[in-house]
Design an enzyme around this catalytic site. Structure first.
Site, PDB file in Angstrom:
ATOM      1  CB  SER A 144      -0.903   0.103   1.248  1.00 31.76           C
ATOM      2  OG  SER A 144      -1.482   1.279   1.338  1.00 31.76           O
ATOM      3  CE1 TYR A 157      -3.867  -2.429   5.322  1.00 31.97           C
ATOM      4  CE2 TYR A 157      -3.096  -0.150   5.063  1.00 31.97           C
ATOM      5  CZ  TYR A 157      -3.598  -1.342   4.580  1.00 31.97           C
ATOM      6  OH  TYR A 157      -3.695  -1.442   3.150  1.00 31.97           O
TER       7      TYR A 157
HETATM    8  N1  NAP Z   1      -8.763  -0.879  -1.198  1.00 28.78           N
HETATM    9  C1  NAP Z   1      -7.893  -0.138  -0.823  1.00 28.78           C
HETATM   10  O1  NAP Z   1      -8.121   0.988  -0.640  1.00 28.78           O
HETATM   11  C2  NAP Z   1      -6.409  -0.779  -0.965  1.00 28.78           C
HETATM   12  C3  NAP Z   1      -5.448   0.457  -0.787  1.00 28.78           C
HETATM   13  C4  NAP Z   1      -4.223  -0.159  -0.634  1.00 28.78           C
HETATM   14  C5  NAP Z   1      -4.071  -1.515  -0.383  1.00 28.78           C
HETATM   15  N2  NAP Z   1      -4.866  -2.431  -0.504  1.00 28.78           N
HETATM   16  C6  NAP Z   1      -4.465  -3.755   0.128  1.00 28.78           C
HETATM   17  O2  NAP Z   1      -4.914  -4.607  -1.109  1.00 28.78           O
HETATM   18  C7  NAP Z   1      -5.350  -5.771  -0.591  1.00 28.78           C
HETATM   19  C8  NAP Z   1      -6.576  -6.363  -1.045  1.00 28.78           C
HETATM   20  O3  NAP Z   1      -7.546  -5.102  -0.343  1.00 28.78           O
HETATM   21  P1  NAP Z   1      -9.144  -5.136  -1.078  1.00 28.78           P
HETATM   22  O4  NAP Z   1      -9.254  -3.833  -0.882  1.00 28.78           O
HETATM   23  O5  NAP Z   1      -9.158  -5.853  -2.538  1.00 28.78           O
HETATM   24  O6  NAP Z   1      -9.686  -5.983  -0.264  1.00 28.78           O
HETATM   25  P2  NAP Z   1     -11.213  -6.704   0.210  1.00 28.78           P
HETATM   26  O7  NAP Z   1     -12.113  -6.082  -0.744  1.00 28.78           O
HETATM   27  O8  NAP Z   1     -11.619  -6.588   1.548  1.00 28.78           O
HETATM   28  O9  NAP Z   1     -10.968  -8.164   0.065  1.00 28.78           O
HETATM   29  C9  NAP Z   1     -10.188  -8.868   0.771  1.00 28.78           C
HETATM   30  C10 NAP Z   1     -10.003 -10.496   0.384  1.00 28.78           C
HETATM   31  O10 NAP Z   1      -9.187 -10.939   1.047  1.00 28.78           O
HETATM   32  C11 NAP Z   1      -9.714 -12.081   1.722  1.00 28.78           C
HETATM   33  N3  NAP Z   1      -9.414 -12.412   3.293  1.00 28.78           N
HETATM   34  C12 NAP Z   1      -9.543 -11.485   4.089  1.00 28.78           C
HETATM   35  N4  NAP Z   1      -9.215 -12.066   5.557  1.00 28.78           N
HETATM   36  C13 NAP Z   1      -8.610 -13.113   5.157  1.00 28.78           C
HETATM   37  C14 NAP Z   1      -7.914 -14.257   5.922  1.00 28.78           C
HETATM   38  N5  NAP Z   1      -7.577 -14.298   7.352  1.00 28.78           N
HETATM   39  N6  NAP Z   1      -7.501 -15.417   5.110  1.00 28.78           N
HETATM   40  C15 NAP Z   1      -7.587 -15.545   3.736  1.00 28.78           C
HETATM   41  N7  NAP Z   1      -8.281 -14.539   3.016  1.00 28.78           N
HETATM   42  C16 NAP Z   1      -8.701 -13.365   3.644  1.00 28.78           C
HETATM   43  C17 NAP Z   1     -11.144 -11.930   1.833  1.00 28.78           C
HETATM   44  O11 NAP Z   1     -11.971 -13.076   1.428  1.00 28.78           O
HETATM   45  P3  NAP Z   1     -12.705 -13.807   2.611  1.00 28.78           P
HETATM   46  O12 NAP Z   1     -13.301 -12.865   3.554  1.00 28.78           O
HETATM   47  O13 NAP Z   1     -13.770 -14.837   2.274  1.00 28.78           O
HETATM   48  O14 NAP Z   1     -11.668 -14.440   3.575  1.00 28.78           O
HETATM   49  C18 NAP Z   1     -11.152 -11.196   0.427  1.00 28.78           C
HETATM   50  O15 NAP Z   1     -11.281 -12.301  -0.680  1.00 28.78           O
HETATM   51  C19 NAP Z   1      -5.117  -5.895   0.834  1.00 28.78           C
HETATM   52  O16 NAP Z   1      -3.754  -6.527   1.253  1.00 28.78           O
HETATM   53  C20 NAP Z   1      -5.007  -4.425   1.166  1.00 28.78           C
HETATM   54  O17 NAP Z   1      -4.414  -4.058   2.567  1.00 28.78           O
HETATM   55  C21 NAP Z   1      -6.200  -1.912  -0.560  1.00 28.78           C
END
Ligand code: NAP
Length: 268
Positions: A144, A157
């Site tokens: 991130s 985080y």
């Molecule tokens: N969205 C943003 O603004 C943003 C910005 C910068 C970086 N990121 C990073 O990008 C990545 C993805 O973010 P996103 O926004 O796509 O998140 P998201 O929409 O919340 O999706 C998270 C995914 O991770 C899975 N997950 C959560 N906890 C888990 C666990 N304990 N074991 C296995 N799987 C798990 C969830 O499925 P289940 O709940 O079914 O397990 C889901 O498939 C993360 O690392 C986040 O820190 C996001």
């Protein structure tokens, strides 16, 4: 830098059921890759696997695993070291918390570190052994922009993402001569259900700051092909990161305090 296509054809994606991970799955399936999809919700994974197999005809495996647990990591490590080989690992699953550090349960903070840090370390380690032996393969660790030095108050985080970026750059250097790439993908705010799930109010975040998942994935894969160690999608965040990397940390701490308050808000 060349923009040659990647040779590998089977990818394992963690957190593949939603958000950025789902966008990786859709994009790679459309590009002809076989997939191994990992998340906790087996029903959602199976539905996505059936949809992608139906649409593209490729093999899509699923592993329902909680990567904040030992057993969950072990199940995915087992797949990464088995045949048929995985040539691209996308360590994408990650969470943030919406509670100031001093008020949050230490068990929640530890769960974040196990998922955002320990699972990334374990799966990267498991994947790299066979990749180095074969002399090709790649790992994308989704980090991130929050990892670039804004010490957000109360945020384990941002510290976890600083680790992911630093780890990826350093491991990437050591395996590059062996034909394997490791890249940190560092998005800014990206429209997924992530912040809602963490209970973070993003209503005051201006529209121009939001990225689309498809654009994050496209730019990430393009940067991987170019051999970049760190990918920051979009010119807006590239500029922001350049500023963060050169600004004095005392100034960053002040900005962070002013914009997020003393107890702070969890990350992006
Ligand atoms: N969205 C943003 O603004 C943003 C910005 C910068 C970086 N990121 C990073 O990008 C990545 C993805 O973010 P996103 O926004 O796509 O998140 P998201 O929409 O919340 O999706 C998270 C995914 O991770 C899975 N997950 C959560 N906890 C888990 C666990 N304990 N074991 C296995 N799987 C798990 C969830 O499925 P289940 O709940 O079914 O397990 C889901 O498939 C993360 O690392 C986040 O820190 C996001």
């Amino acid at each position: 830098m060349t923009d040659a296509p990647l040779s590998p054809r089977r990818a394992l994606i963690t957190g593949a059921s939603l958000g950025i991970g789902e966008a990786f799955a859709r994009r790679l399936a459309a590009d002809g890759w076989d997939l191994v999809l990992v998340a906790r919700d087996a029903g959602r994974l199976d539905a996505l696997a059936a949809e992608l197999t139906g649409r593209h005809g490729h093999r899509v495996e699923t592993i329902a695993a909680d990567l904040s647990t030992d057993d969950g990591c072990a199940a995915v490590e087992g797949r990464l070291t088995a045949d048929p080989p995985v040539e691209l690992l996308v360590n994408n699953a990650g969470i943030s918390l919406n509670t100031p550090f001093v008020r949050s349960a230490v068990a929640d903070e530890a769960r974040l570190v196990r998922l955002n840090v320990l699972a990334v370390l374990r799966l990267t380690h498991a994947a790299l052994g066979p990749m180095v032996e074969r002399g090709h393969g790649a790992v994308i660790n989704v980090s991130s922009v929050a990892g670039f030095g804004v010490p957000m108050p109360g945020s384990t985080y941002s510290a976890s993402k600083a680790w992911v970026t630093n780890f990826s750059e350093s491991i990437g250097q050591s395996v590059a001569p062996l034909g394997v790439r490791v890249m940190a993908l560092c998005p800014g705010y990206t429209r997924t259900g992530y912040h809602e799930r963490a209970g973070i109010d993003m209503s005051r975040t201006p529209a121009w700051m939001w990225l689309r998942t498809d654009d994050v994935v496209d730019e990430g894969l393009r940067d991987l092909r170019k051999g970049k160690a760190v990918s920051v999608p979009s010119w807006k965040y590239k500029l922001a990161v350049a500023g963060l990397r050169h600004a004095p940390r005392r100034l960053l701490r002040g900005v962070s305090r002013d914009t997020r308050g003393r107890v702070g808000r969890a990350g992006d």
